[in-house]
Structures are given as C-alpha cells and as structure tokens.
Design an enzyme around this catalytic site. Structure first.
Site, PDB file in Angstrom:
ATOM      1  NE  ARG A  92      -3.913  -2.348   2.151  1.00  0.00           N
ATOM      2  CZ  ARG A  92      -3.935  -3.668   1.929  1.00  0.00           C
ATOM      3  NH1 ARG A  92      -2.792  -4.334   1.791  1.00  0.00           N
ATOM      4  NH2 ARG A  92      -5.077  -4.332   1.834  1.00  0.00           N
ATOM      5  CB  SER A 107     -11.866 -10.100   0.802  1.00  0.00           C
ATOM      6  OG  SER A 107     -10.822  -9.657  -0.047  1.00  0.00           O
ATOM      7  CD  GLN A 129      -5.815  -9.762  -1.673  1.00  0.00           C
ATOM      8  OE1 GLN A 129      -6.344 -10.404  -2.591  1.00  0.00           O
ATOM      9  NE2 GLN A 129      -4.672 -10.124  -1.126  1.00  0.00           N
ATOM     10  CG  ASP A 177      -2.702 -14.214   5.085  1.00  0.00           C
ATOM     11  OD1 ASP A 177      -3.556 -14.830   4.428  1.00  0.00           O
ATOM     12  OD2 ASP A 177      -2.399 -13.029   4.874  1.00  0.00           O
TER      13      ASP A 177
HETATM   14  O1  SPQ Z   1      -1.326 -11.042  -1.772  1.00  0.00           O
HETATM   15  P1  SPQ Z   1      -1.791 -12.444  -1.550  1.00  0.00           P
HETATM   16  O2  SPQ Z   1      -1.147 -13.368  -2.530  1.00  0.00           O
HETATM   17  O3  SPQ Z   1      -3.299 -12.562  -1.564  1.00  0.00           O
HETATM   18  O4  SPQ Z   1      -1.270 -12.863  -0.078  1.00  0.00           O
HETATM   19  C1  SPQ Z   1      -1.880 -13.436   1.096  1.00  0.00           C
HETATM   20  C2  SPQ Z   1      -0.697 -14.124   1.877  1.00  0.00           C
HETATM   21  O5  SPQ Z   1      -0.829 -15.214   2.431  1.00  0.00           O
HETATM   22  O6  SPQ Z   1       0.349 -13.483   1.945  1.00  0.00           O
HETATM   23  C3  SPQ Z   1      -3.010 -14.418   0.816  1.00  0.00           C
HETATM   24  F1  SPQ Z   1      -2.703 -15.440   0.153  1.00  0.00           F
HETATM   25  O7  SPQ Z   1      -2.347 -12.402   1.989  1.00  0.00           O
HETATM   26  C4  SPQ Z   1      -3.492 -11.579   1.760  1.00  0.00           C
HETATM   27  C5  SPQ Z   1      -4.532 -11.868   2.823  1.00  0.00           C
HETATM   28  O8  SPQ Z   1      -4.917 -13.210   2.851  1.00  0.00           O
HETATM   29  C6  SPQ Z   1      -3.051 -10.145   1.846  1.00  0.00           C
HETATM   30  C7  SPQ Z   1      -4.167  -9.179   2.041  1.00  0.00           C
HETATM   31  C8  SPQ Z   1      -3.938  -7.734   1.852  1.00  0.00           C
HETATM   32  O9  SPQ Z   1      -2.787  -7.278   1.895  1.00  0.00           O
HETATM   33  O10 SPQ Z   1      -4.946  -7.005   1.670  1.00  0.00           O
HETATM   34  C9  SPQ Z   1      -5.427  -9.589   2.462  1.00  0.00           C
HETATM   35  C10 SPQ Z   1      -5.784 -11.004   2.661  1.00  0.00           C
HETATM   36  O11 SPQ Z   1      -6.505 -11.469   1.528  1.00  0.00           O
HETATM   37  P2  SPQ Z   1      -8.089 -11.250   1.375  1.00  0.00           P
HETATM   38  O12 SPQ Z   1      -8.457 -12.025   0.151  1.00  0.00           O
HETATM   39  O13 SPQ Z   1      -8.697 -11.819   2.612  1.00  0.00           O
HETATM   40  O14 SPQ Z   1      -8.342  -9.820   1.209  1.00  0.00           O
END
Ligand code: SPQ
Length: 426
Positions: free
Chosen positions: A24, A165, A167, A313
């Site tokens: 970010r 989520s 993301q 995670d």
């Molecule tokens: O970036 P990525 O690949 O999705 O990484 C992971 C991880 O384990 O490092 C998930 F596989 O973390 C995500 C986390 O699970 C990172 C994240 C963020 O920085 O916003 C949010 C989480 O995902 P989500 O889908 O719950 O929003």
C-alpha cells in the site's frame, strides 16, 4: 530444503516489514502529490511486483534495501503502460491495482503467474463493474486473470461484500478515489484495515464505522513518510516455534499488532501459550510492539467466526501448533483458505497427515486431534510461502523434513531460513 529437529531456540529476532502495508505504501505513494519515503519496506517478491507495475506506469521509485523513495504522480498522473503489467504471485497487487486502474484514462492489462490465474477475480470484477468500470477477465465466465481495464466513468456505490476480504474492500475504495460521489463497502466481518488507515494519512476522507468503510473522492492525495512495522504474519512462525520447540524462549521485536491482524495472539493465549506483548507503541499510524514467547504445553481450541479474517494467513501455522497441542482443535468459517496461493485446507492437511497427524479437512476448515508424536516427511509446498514456512517449524519440533520448492518463501520473507538457522544457533 532439509530442516532437522531442534531444541532450545533462544534469542531475539526482527522480522521483515509488513507485506500488506508495504504494497500500500508504494501504491498510495505513486498516486499522491510529492515524495513518499518508506522505511522498513519488505523487499519480498510480491512487493517488488507492485514496484515494477508502478514503474511501468512512469513512477520513479528508488529502493535501497528496506528504504524506498516514491516520486508520486498525483491521482491523475500515471502513464499508460507499454506492456501487460506483471503482478507475479501477488493477489494483493492484482486486486488493489485493478481498483486504481479502473479510474485511469488509459487502457491496461494485467496478468500474473499460474497461481494468480487460478485465484478468483470475480470478487473485484463484480463491484468494479457496478461502479461503471470497463473491466474484463478471462477463463470460466471471464472471472480470472489476465484482466483488461479500459477507461470509463465511475460512480460511487454502497457495496455489501459477500466476503470479508481486505483486497475486495481496498479495490472498491481505491476505485472510489476516482468516482462521482461517495463509495462505501460493508463486510460480513472486519478484514485488515491498513487501506483505510493509510489513505487517511495521505489525506483522503475515509470514515470507518463498524463493518463499513466510506470514502469521498479527494482532489488529490499528499505524500507521506511511512514506517512499516514488522509483519505479524512472518512473526507467526517464530511465535509458533517458541511455543512448540522444547526449551525455547524467543523475543520478536517491532511487530505490527493492529487488532485486525493480531488474532494469532489470542489463539496462542487460548491454547495456554506463554506469550506477552512488550513495549507497545505506534509505528507510522499502526500499533506495534515486541512479542515474547516461551515453550509451553498447549491445549486444543476452537478458531472460528469474526476472528478468522484477523488470522487468515496464520491458519497454516496455527494448524501446526494444534498438531502439537493436547486435544482437539477445530478451525471453521475459513473457506477463504481454498483461494489463497494454494488451497490451504488441502495443503496443510496433506503435509500434517504425512507427518503422522490425525487431521481431517472440512468444507470450511479442519479438525486436528493433537498431541500424537509426529515424524519427519517429504512436504510439497505447492509453491506457497506460508506452507513452506509452516512446515519448516513443524520439522524443528518433530523430525527431519524435506520441503519441496522451499525457495518460495521469497514471496514474503527472503531471509526466512537464515533467520531460523541463526535462532537455532547454526
Ligand atoms: O497477496 P496475496 O497473494 O493474496 O497474499 C496473502 C498471503 O498469504 O500473503 C493471501 F494469500 O495475503 C493476503 C490476505 O490473505 C493479503 C491481504 C492484503 O494485503 O490485503 C489480504 C488477505 O486477503 P483477502 O483475500 O482476505 O483480502
């Protein structure tokens, strides 16, 4: 990578910067006016993918180790990339950048590795389209990467996200920076709130009210100096190691303990682990502290509900701790595990079963009958950094494991094995 059984892990460790905050800092710095300085940046492969994507859009980014200087272009100063943006293995890069790209006046395409092309993008495509974005995907129903995003006019929406989520929430809020009117996102449970906290620091009008975050489009964002605390998701491996490797006492310095991320601390306490928070403070708008753990006799617990997004995670390493705890641990409400870098319900169960653990996968988690003597095994990491690191810790506490594709830890913790070896006195 061969990891052998060990006892008496003793000493201090500082884990690298938080991955979510590092991503970010680059993204928001790039679309702000002025120069953003970042300290404690995580130089892992995922965050480097984010840097490269913004360099491809004309942003000057200078990195020396964990220090980064981002020459922001302002909200409307990014340039059309000349090629497909490569988001590598990073779900965070892929989904958050899609929100930003939806508000640009140029066409862009993005793609990642094989794992990224299997991860669901419908969860961001749907709300971004509701805002008027011209975004299309590939694969089944056009809901996967590669993605193509064309210029369009965005309008704010009130979005009820079906998943907790960060993301999804962040992609919608970032598109909201470019939309007419306010945009809100309501989640079923609160996910990590780094986007809301950091955007506020950059001058955006963001209000968080329970499960809802609201953003009003600003004229501009303004550069910040950002100190990234250590990543609690990386600290989790040393927390677990300290608790399950006999004779251990480990102090982990400067860890981010934002309550939307720190569920693992509560789980360790519920399992009877000796874990204490020292020197609590604020690091760049985020709570941080040192974590002291001592070898403990753990008992099983239930991990469920609103707590899940605060430790999503960490579930692979929590499952490892549960295998060493007396009694049953139930992990539920965690179906999101299926759509991470690997299907983490399957990959955790496969690895722990191979080590002799009594573990049963369920639709939304797993049930672990802990306390059985585990033995070494050959472990497939499925190129998932969190699986590789979790089983390195399981090996330390049980018996020699050979971890396949162990170098995938580069995604979030390039020096993981060196730090582990140092703590083990090797
Ligand atoms: O970036 P990525 O690949 O999705 O990484 C992971 C991880 O384990 O490092 C998930 F596989 O973390 C995500 C986390 O699970 C990172 C994240 C963020 O920085 O916003 C949010 C989480 O995902 P989500 O889908 O719950 O929003």
């Amino acid at each position: 990578m061969i990891i052998k059984k060990h006892t008496n892990l003793r000493g201090e460790i500082s884990v690298p910067g938080d991955k979510s905050i590092s991503h970010r800092s680059i993204m928001f710095g790039a679309i702000s006016k002025g120069i953003t300085h970042v300290e404690g940046f995580l130089p892992g492969a995922d965050c480097i993918s984010t840097i490269e994507c913004f360099r491809s859009m004309g942003v000057d980014i200078l990195r020396e180790g964990d220090k980064v200087r981002v020459e922001g272009k302002g909200l409307h100063g990014l340039k059309a990339p000349e090629h497909v943006l490569d988001t590598g293995n990073s779900g965070t890069t892929t989904r958050l950048i899609s929100g930003i790209l939806s508000g640009q006046d140029f066409e862009s395409s993005l793609n990642g590795d094989e794992s990224i092309r299997k991860r669901p993008m419908g969860r961001i495509i749907t709300p971004l389209k509701m805002m008027g974005a011209d975004i299309s995907g590939s694969g089944e129903n056009g809901m996967y990467a590669p993605l193509t995003i064309k210029p369009s006019h965005l309008t704010g929406i009130d979005y009820n996200s079906p998943v907790a989520s960060a993301q999804v929430k962040s992609a919608v809020l970032l598109a909201g920076l470019y939309a007419d009117g306010k945009t809100s996102v309501t989640e079923p449970s609160l996910s990590r709130n780094h986007t809301e906290l950091m955007l506020k620091g950059f001058g955006a009008d963001v209000i968080s009210d329970g499960l809802t975050a609201v953003i009003c489009p600003p004229e501009e964002l303004y550069a910040q100096d950002i100190q990234v605390p250590g990543d609690i998701s990386s600290a989790a491996y040393f927390i677990a190691a300290g608790l399950i490797v006999p004779g251990s006492e480990v102090l982990i310095r400067n860890v981010g303990i934002n309550p939307t991320r720190a569920g693992i601390i509560e789980v360790c306490k519920a399992m009877g682990g000796s874990i204490s928070l020292l020197n609590e403070r604020s690091a760049g708008g985020e709570p941080a502290g040192d974590i002291l753990v001592k070898y403990s006799s753990l008992t099983g617990t239930v991990v469920e509900g609103d707590m899940i997004p605060t430790l999503i995670d960490e579930i692979p390493i929590i499952a490892v701790m549960a295998a060493f705890a007396k009694g049953r641990t139930v992990i539920k409400d965690a179906a999101e595990l299926k759509v991470k870098e690997s299907n983490r319900i399957d990959t955790v169960c496969e690895g722990l079963k191979a080590m002799g653990c009594d573990i049963t996968p369920t639709d939304d988690g797993m049930i672990i009958e802990g306390g059985k003597m585990l033995h070494g095994a050959s472990i497939n990491s499925y190129l998932d950094h969190r699986i590789a690191m979790s089983f390195a810790i399981a090996a330390l506490a049980s018996g020699e494991c050979d971890i396949e594709n162990a170098e995938c830890v580069n995604i979030s913790y390039p020096n993981f094995y060196d730090d582990l070896a140092r703590l083990a006195g090797n």
